[in-house]
Scaffold this active site. Structure first.
Site, mmCIF file in Angstrom:
data_model
loop_
_atom_site.group_PDB
_atom_site.id
_atom_site.type_symbol
_atom_site.label_atom_id
_atom_site.label_comp_id
_atom_site.label_asym_id
_atom_site.label_seq_id
_atom_site.Cartn_x
_atom_site.Cartn_y
_atom_site.Cartn_z
ATOM 1 N N TYR A 142 0.970 -1.070 0.043
ATOM 2 C CA TYR A 142 -0.187 -0.042 -0.117
ATOM 3 C C TYR A 142 0.961 1.431 0.052
ATOM 4 O O TYR A 142 0.567 2.271 -0.574
ATOM 5 C CB TYR A 142 -0.871 -0.187 1.272
ATOM 6 C CG TYR A 142 -2.172 -0.685 0.872
ATOM 7 C CD1 TYR A 142 -2.314 -2.242 0.969
ATOM 8 C CD2 TYR A 142 -3.447 -0.134 0.976
ATOM 9 C CE1 TYR A 142 -3.480 -2.643 0.666
ATOM 10 C CE2 TYR A 142 -4.616 -0.834 0.873
ATOM 11 C CZ TYR A 142 -4.619 -2.143 0.796
ATOM 12 O OH TYR A 142 -5.761 -2.907 0.577
ATOM 13 N N LYS A 192 3.441 -15.368 2.207
ATOM 14 C CA LYS A 192 3.741 -15.974 1.074
ATOM 15 C C LYS A 192 5.276 -16.437 1.135
ATOM 16 O O LYS A 192 6.044 -15.776 0.094
ATOM 17 C CB LYS A 192 3.212 -15.656 -0.297
ATOM 18 C CG LYS A 192 1.809 -15.507 -0.371
ATOM 19 C CD LYS A 192 1.359 -17.140 -1.185
ATOM 20 C CE LYS A 192 1.730 -17.186 -2.384
ATOM 21 N NZ LYS A 192 1.387 -18.472 -2.756
ATOM 22 N N ASP A 225 -2.581 -18.215 0.366
ATOM 23 C CA ASP A 225 -3.663 -18.749 -0.193
ATOM 24 C C ASP A 225 -4.148 -19.830 0.373
ATOM 25 O O ASP A 225 -5.474 -20.129 0.247
ATOM 26 C CB ASP A 225 -2.901 -18.923 -1.753
ATOM 27 C CG ASP A 225 -1.729 -19.855 -1.673
ATOM 28 O OD1 ASP A 225 -1.128 -20.191 -0.617
ATOM 29 O OD2 ASP A 225 -1.373 -20.549 -2.655
ATOM 30 N N ASP A 249 -6.355 -7.258 3.755
ATOM 31 C CA ASP A 249 -7.484 -6.663 3.085
ATOM 32 C C ASP A 249 -8.377 -7.689 2.400
ATOM 33 O O ASP A 249 -9.655 -7.769 2.496
ATOM 34 C CB ASP A 249 -6.754 -5.662 1.785
ATOM 35 C CG ASP A 249 -8.007 -4.991 1.114
ATOM 36 O OD1 ASP A 249 -8.998 -4.703 1.893
ATOM 37 O OD2 ASP A 249 -7.740 -5.137 -0.384
ATOM 38 N N ASP A 253 -12.092 -9.643 3.969
ATOM 39 C CA ASP A 253 -13.333 -9.496 3.116
ATOM 40 C C ASP A 253 -13.945 -10.972 3.043
ATOM 41 O O ASP A 253 -14.924 -11.343 3.247
ATOM 42 C CB ASP A 253 -13.183 -9.183 1.650
ATOM 43 C CG ASP A 253 -13.453 -7.760 1.521
ATOM 44 O OD1 ASP A 253 -13.412 -6.925 2.529
ATOM 45 O OD2 ASP A 253 -13.796 -7.250 0.468
HETATM 46 C C1 IPM Z 1 -10.423 -1.653 3.586
HETATM 47 C C2 IPM Z 1 -10.632 -1.257 2.141
HETATM 48 C C3 IPM Z 1 -9.606 -0.072 1.787
HETATM 49 C C4 IPM Z 1 -8.281 -1.044 1.618
HETATM 50 C C5 IPM Z 1 -9.689 0.758 0.599
HETATM 51 C C6 IPM Z 1 -10.989 1.565 0.568
HETATM 52 C C7 IPM Z 1 -8.553 1.531 0.223
HETATM 53 O O1 IPM Z 1 -10.918 -2.029 1.039
HETATM 54 O O2 IPM Z 1 -10.234 -1.070 4.511
HETATM 55 O O3 IPM Z 1 -10.466 -2.796 3.613
HETATM 56 O O4 IPM Z 1 -7.996 -1.653 0.672
HETATM 57 O O5 IPM Z 1 -7.638 -1.064 2.711
HETATM 58 MG MG MG Z 2 -10.835 -4.110 1.809
#
Ligand code: IPM
Ligand code: MG
Length: 367
Positions: A142, A192, A225, A249, A253
């Site tokens: 990032y 990884k 992975d 990240d 999710d």
């Molecule tokens: C998160 C989001 C952010 C990230 C984006 C909005 C920049 O996806 O907080 O998970 O990638 O960190």
């Molecule tokens: Mg995210």
């Protein structure tokens, strides 16, 4: 009685709607609780870009630095697809994380009993699920330099850089081990090391920290992975997962969706303890700005409200109030109230503010 200063950054898309409901909850604690919260609002992301041509102004940053905690909604939307890379809404969020040095992102994935059947996975796989993802938040790809696109036309070249230094891995792994000690005492460290130098260093540092100071915690090194695969195969094998910024990240999710909806998950981004005994912190839902449903009163405010719950717990040591809020949310779900994202047969659909009403009502019942 203590007074705490909160900076509220609602942002874009559904951000203002879910923040409005969270404000009502904060107001309830002001009226009924021991401590007081002073609220200040400001712009961030696309909203700030529209007003100032800047997604995170110095003035806003100064307020964020001075606040006892920041509550953040969401940023981003198609209308800003064309703005320069450094001025896009997400850059505002990244500036907050970097400048406040919020290196530890805690993303709990907890499956509410009433929502076990809303998961894409079989209920028996997710019932009672309680995972904590600890994502490194201020390093890695990032922020690594160089980060650029060079060249012209059909001959461009893009570079992102993944960098980690020992101290960054050391401090995030300590956060993970400390959390595990208060939970089920198990850490999976995901990287990884089979293809990435940062993965080799990651594994080495986590193993050293473990050996030096956390020998009593069970530690497993897992390829990222494989971790993603195991999360959907048998998620309950995990307790704490510690991982870098990008893998965190993605894995968060995945973990979020196990619980039924991305609209349910809160997060805390924590900095180091300052010499004044204060820790910088920002609390935000894991979901994004959901432009497709913005302004329709359909958004689920639970992740944002629960983020305030994490704020009570982690910034202000108000565990009792955080539990109270958590129990109110659990009850509302048990009562069958659902926003569109978690709607199921036989349940009662409610709007964003309807969900806020219901949580307030349950808080009243617990006062
Ligand atoms: C998160 C989001 C952010 C990230 C984006 C909005 C920049 O996806 O907080 O998970 O990638 O960190
Ligand atoms: Mg995210």
């Amino acid at each position: 009685m203590a007074t705490y200063d909160l900076l509220l950054l609602a942002g874009d898309g559904i951000g203002p709607e879910i923040m409005a409901q969270t404000k009502r909850i904060i107001g309830w604690f002001n009226d009924n609780g021991e401590h007081q919260f002073n609220i200040q609002d400001d712009l961030v992301g696309g909203a700030s870009y529209e007003a100032h041509k800047n997604p995170a102004t110095d003035e806003m940053m100064a307020k964020a630095m001075a606040a006892d905690a920041v509550l953040f909604g969401a940023v981003g939307g198609e209308q800003w697809a064309g703005v320069p890379y450094d001025e896009r809404p997400e850059a505002g969020l990244l500036r907050l994380r970097k400048d406040m040095e919020l290196f530890a992102n805690l993303r709990p994935a907890v499956c509410y009993p009433a929502l076990a059947t809303a998961s894409a996975l079989k209920p028996e796989l997710v019932e009672g699920l309680d995972i904590m993802i600890v994502r490194e938040l201020t390093g890695g790809v990032y922020f690594g330099e160089p980060k650029q696109i060079t060249g012209e036309g059909n001959h461009k070249r893009a570079v992102d850089t993944q960098v980690y230094e020992t101290y960054e891995i050391d401090r995030i792994s300590r956060v993970a081990f400390d959390l595990a000690k208060k939970r089920s005492n198990k850490v999976h460290s995901a990287e990884k090391h089979n293809v990435m130098a940062t993965g080799v260093l990651w594994k080495e540092v986590v193993a050293r920290v473990h050996g030096e100071d956390f020998g009593g915690v069970e530690l497993y090194h897992i390829l990222a992975d494989n971790c993603a695969m195991q999360l959907v195969r048998n998620p309950k094998q995990f307790d704490v997962i510690v991982t870098d910024n990008l893998f965190g990240d993605i894995l968060s999710d995945v973990a979020a969706m196990l619980t039924g909806s991305l609209g349910m998950l809160a997060s805390a981004s924590l900095g180091a303890m300052g010499t004044d005994g204060k820790m910088k912190a920002m609390y935000e839902p894991v979901h994004g700005s959901a432009p497709d449903i913005a302004g329709k009163g359909e958004a689920n405010p639970i992740a944002m409200i629960d983020s305030f719950g994490m704020c009570l717990r982690y910034s202000f040591n108000m565990g009792r109030e955080a539990d109270q809020l958590q129990s109110a949310i659990t009850q509302v779900l048990a009562n069958g109230l659902r926003t569109a994202d978690i709607m199921q047969d036989g349940m009662t659909g409610v709007s964003t503010s309807g969900m806020g009403d219901a949580i307030l009502c349950e808080l009243e019942a617990r006062a």
